[in-house]
Design an enzyme around this catalytic site. Structure first.
Site, PDB file in Angstrom:
ATOM      1  N   ASP A  48      16.191   2.447 -11.960  1.00 30.50           N
ATOM      2  CA  ASP A  48      16.175   3.508 -12.963  1.00 30.50           C
ATOM      3  C   ASP A  48      17.494   4.256 -12.952  1.00 30.50           C
ATOM      4  O   ASP A  48      17.968   4.695 -13.985  1.00 30.50           O
ATOM      5  CB  ASP A  48      15.001   4.458 -12.713  1.00 30.50           C
ATOM      6  N   CYS A  75       6.795  -3.363  -9.078  1.00 32.56           N
ATOM      7  CA  CYS A  75       6.706  -2.649 -10.368  1.00 32.56           C
ATOM      8  C   CYS A  75       6.931  -3.621 -11.531  1.00 32.56           C
ATOM      9  O   CYS A  75       6.728  -4.837 -11.394  1.00 32.56           O
ATOM     10  CB  CYS A  75       7.701  -1.494 -10.396  1.00 32.56           C
TER      11      CYS A  75
HETATM   12  C1  RUB Z   1       9.713   1.290 -13.940  1.00 39.53           C
HETATM   13  C2  RUB Z   1      10.687   0.876 -12.905  1.00 39.53           C
HETATM   14  C3  RUB Z   1      11.577  -0.286 -13.240  1.00 39.53           C
HETATM   15  C4  RUB Z   1      12.918   0.247 -13.770  1.00 39.53           C
HETATM   16  C5  RUB Z   1      13.759  -0.868 -14.359  1.00 39.53           C
HETATM   17  O1  RUB Z   1       9.100   2.527 -13.645  1.00 39.53           O
HETATM   18  O2  RUB Z   1      10.826   1.468 -11.848  1.00 39.53           O
HETATM   19  O3  RUB Z   1      11.834  -1.059 -12.116  1.00 39.53           O
HETATM   20  O4  RUB Z   1      12.695   1.215 -14.765  1.00 39.53           O
HETATM   21  O5  RUB Z   1      13.140  -1.389 -15.509  1.00 39.53           O
HETATM   22  P1  RUB Z   1       8.107   3.177 -14.744  1.00 39.53           P
HETATM   23  P2  RUB Z   1      14.000  -2.145 -16.625  1.00 39.53           P
HETATM   24  O6  RUB Z   1       7.047   2.173 -15.010  1.00 39.53           O
HETATM   25  O7  RUB Z   1       7.618   4.429 -14.091  1.00 39.53           O
HETATM   26  O8  RUB Z   1       8.940   3.457 -15.969  1.00 39.53           O
HETATM   27  O9  RUB Z   1      14.696  -3.251 -15.902  1.00 39.53           O
HETATM   28  O10 RUB Z   1      12.999  -2.604 -17.634  1.00 39.53           O
HETATM   29  O11 RUB Z   1      14.990  -1.165 -17.162  1.00 39.53           O
END
Ligand code: RUB
Length: 321
Positions: A213, A144
């Site tokens: 998340d 991701c």
């Molecule tokens: C994004 C996702 C990321 C976390 C952490 O999912 O799973 O790994 O949100 O991101 P989506 P960060 O694209 O559905 O939002 O480290 O930027 O908080």
């Protein structure tokens, strides 16, 4: 529209709530993605609303903030960092002794700025700590797009480390492409693979780094759908699997028995025009059990997922109130 049965509340479209609704729309449609960026967008929307308020007294102002909070919370349900952030900012006004609207608006602005600074500081701390785990000439596997993970990798690169990245494309909406582009901009050798090739490539990786998340009271981590499968594959290949996360992604409701809700998104993301009668399911996240996680790289250091509640109690006791 999401396929989940839950109907969202309809709020009156007042000019005041427009920036909040715009922010919520960006979050829901993934124009803003990743837990950290979502929280930042939500805080800025609250601040924008406060600056435009016409509230006559504190009670009215708090009602407006509460309405904004509900709109933002409904935008994506698996986002405790956003909820913790918005709750904390609004709480600074609730508990303040000010009654005058101008002072209360200032309180929101200063709380928002304080929270944003905190997020930035912890992102730096996480990158400094995590970059030490990147060995020269190693291969890092990621899934991701996590801005916290990519910042850590940026830091490692700035420190002169040489490494490669393997990233999944991340079906259905391809956030892995964002990661791939960022890595290429850093001049990091990057290989993009389809999600189902994770096991095929895991033996080539030295380390897995994923974002989060949500973190539950048991130390389980919720991240992009497919993360738990990658953790399983990493365990089989004996590749260390680390979660790179802000502690404030901890969800206090899990402490009191509630499960973290897993957002289920529109089926059109998977297949725009599917044949009639087909059921398509599209959960956005899954749960990786703590037994699969070597450590959580957070602003307090690299901690065991087992110690999460203890660390949160020490560092952010307000979260439980
Ligand atoms: C994004 C996702 C990321 C976390 C952490 O999912 O799973 O790994 O949100 O991101 P989506 P960060 O694209 O559905 O939002 O480290 O930027 O908080």
């Amino acid at each position: 529209m999401h396929t989940s049965a839950k109907k969202s509340t309809v709020y009156p479209v007042t000019a005041l709530l427009r920036p909040v609704q715009t922010a919520a729309k960006k979050i829901r449609s993934l124009k803003v993605q990743g837990a950290r960026n979502i929280a930042i967008t939500a805080i800025r929307a609250i601040e924008a609303l406060a600056k435009e308020t016409q509230a006559k007294n504190k009670r009215e102002f708090l009602e407006q903030l509460s309405e904004a909070k509900e709109i933002l919370f409904a935008s994506r349900e698996t986002e405790p960092l956003m909820r913790n952030a918005v709750r904390w900012v609004i709480n600074q006004v609730e508990k303040s002794e000010y009654e005058n609207i101008r002072d209360l608006v200032k309180a929101i602005s200063s709380a928002s700025q304080q929270f944003l600074r905190k997020l930035k500081d912890s992102k730096e701390k996480i990158a400094n700590i995590g970059a030490k785990r990147i060995r020269d000439n190693s291969v890092i596997f990621t899934h991701c797009h996590s801005s916290t993970v990519t910042h850590l990798l940026r830091k490692a690169k700035q420190e002169g480390k040489s490494f490669e990245v393997i990233c999944t494309e991340t079906r259905p909406v391809f956030q892995g492409r964002i990661t791939a582009k960022e890595m290429l901009e850093l001049d990091v050798k990057t290989t993009l693979i389809v999600d189902s090739a994770a096991r095929f490539f895991m033996n080539r990786a030295d380390l897995v780094l994923v974002g989060a998340d949500a973190i539950t009271s048991e130390g389980n981590v919720i991240n992009k759908i497919g993360t738990s499968m990658i953790a399983l594959v990493a365990k089989e290949a004996r590749t260390p699997f680390y979660v790179v996360s802000e502690l404030l992604k901890f969800d206090p409701v899990t402490m009191y028995g509630d499960y973290e809700k897993i957002e289920e998104r529109n089926s059109e993301e998977v297949w725009e025009k599917p044949p009639k009668g087909l059921t398509i399911r599209n959960p956005a996240f899954d749960v990786t059990r703590r037994d699969f996680i070597h450590g959580i790289i957070c602003e307090e250091g690299i901690i065991s997922p087992h110690s999460i509640t203890e660390v949160i109690h020490r560092k952010y006791p307000w979260i439980f109130k």
